[in-house]
Design a protein around this motif. Structure first.
Motif, short mmCIF file in Angstrom:
data_model
loop_
_atom_site.label_atom_id
_atom_site.label_comp_id
_atom_site.label_asym_id
_atom_site.label_seq_id
_atom_site.Cartn_x
_atom_site.Cartn_y
_atom_site.Cartn_z
N HIS A 100 12.64 36.38 -51.59
CA HIS A 100 12.87 36.08 -53.00
C HIS A 100 11.66 36.47 -53.84
N HIS A 116 21.23 38.69 -61.04
CA HIS A 116 21.34 37.24 -60.87
C HIS A 116 20.76 36.49 -62.06
N ALA A 127 25.20 30.82 -58.66
CA ALA A 127 24.76 30.96 -57.26
C ALA A 127 25.38 32.17 -56.57
N ASN A 164 24.06 28.73 -48.20
CA ASN A 164 25.13 28.83 -49.20
C ASN A 164 25.33 27.51 -49.94
N ALA A 167 22.30 26.73 -52.24
CA ALA A 167 22.30 27.58 -53.44
C ALA A 167 23.32 27.08 -54.46
N HIS A 171 21.96 25.41 -58.07
CA HIS A 171 22.30 26.15 -59.28
C HIS A 171 23.28 25.37 -60.17
N HIS A 194 15.11 24.17 -59.62
CA HIS A 194 15.42 25.60 -59.57
C HIS A 194 15.75 26.17 -60.95
N PHE A 211 15.07 27.98 -51.80
CA PHE A 211 16.52 27.79 -51.93
C PHE A 211 16.98 26.50 -51.25
N SER A 212 16.34 26.13 -50.16
CA SER A 212 16.80 24.95 -49.40
C SER A 212 15.78 23.83 -49.44
#
Length: 263
Positions: A100, A116, A127, A164, A167, A171, A194, A211-212
């Motif tokens: 990223h 994005h 997302a 997944n 995200a 978002h 985020h 992301f996680s």
């Protein structure tokens, strides 16, 4: 079976998040869902079709192949399964964090990744707003990481599901009480955390890359706790694109190539 499991979980989490957004939104959106959702969900459907016809399932297959052939660090060390699962989840999450950052710093990848960030609002559909070439490059990068590590095949499936789901969650335009959000941030990436990454201010866009789990941003000093403006007032997207009308499906697919031509 692996694809069905991932899609089922992803769809379930998505439905929960859009329902939560409807009942308790964090921000008032000024661009309607009718304008944005067909573009974002259209990209998601297109990307799924492209991956299905090209690299779909490659992450899991590469892990199985590496295990069968003894490739990768964990397979060479004959690590116990519990250790290989934990190592796989942590290593892949850090690898995506690094990817990223590179996607923001390397112009060639940024031309793809900016698709994005051109979303002028921020919700669960953001997302899945990615250029198909970025999705394919990301898959090839993950395969390289999986083979070098000798990643556990079941942990690879779990990681894809977690990535997944995380995200979609971070978002989403959901309202989490600040006190709870502050505690959650010590472990996971929250939407408020985020959202700062989607700010129009470069100093904020270059932060909160995770992301996680949130530890990578803290350890690598890319963490920003609060935006300069409030969470409900901050501008979302990229400044040049805020002056244009909302980009459609085809313009988004062509956007990276237009940027390259200008260079």
């Amino acid at each position: 079976m692996e694809t069905i499991i991932r899609l089922s979980v992803a769809l379930g989490i998505f439905c929960i998040m859009i329902g939560w957004e409807y009942v308790s939104p964090r921000r008032v959106q000024h661009i309607s869902r009718k304008q944005r959702w067909p573009v974002n969900l259209g990209l998601a459907a297109f990307n799924m079709a492209v991956m299905r016809l090209s690299l779909g399932g490659l992450a899991y297959l590469s892990a199985v192949t590496a295990a069968g052939q003894g490739y990768g660090l964990l397979n060479r060390l004959a690590a116990p399964e519990w250790l290989s699962i934990i190592a796989t989840l942590l290593f892949l999450d850090f690898a995506i964090y690094c990817q990223h950052i590179v996607s923001h710093k390397w112009p060639l990848l940024w031309h793809l990744h900016q698709v994005h960030h051109t979303d002028l609002e921020f919700d669960a559909t953001t997302a899945v707003r990615f250029h198909p070439l970025e999705i394919m490059i990301s898959m090839l990068y993950k395969v390289l990481c999986i083979v070098l590590l000798g990643a556990n095949p079941w942990a690879v499936i779990a990681f894809e599901i977690i990535l997944n789901g995380a995200a979609t969650f971070n978002h989403s335009n959901i309202n989490i009480p600040p006190a709870i959000d502050k505690k959650l941030r010590w472990l996971i990436i929250t939407p408020d955390m985020h959202r700062i990454h989607h700010s129009t201010l470069p100093a904020e866009t270059d932060s909160n890359y995770g992301f996680s789990i949130s530890c990578w941003d803290r350890l690598c000093r890319t963490y920003v706790a609060e935006p300069r403006q409030s969470q409900t007032a901050m501008a979302i997207g990229l400044t040049p694109f805020r002056e244009l009308h909302e980009l459609g499906f085809v313009p988004l697919l062509l956007l990276p190539f237009k940027a390259l031509r200008k260079r």
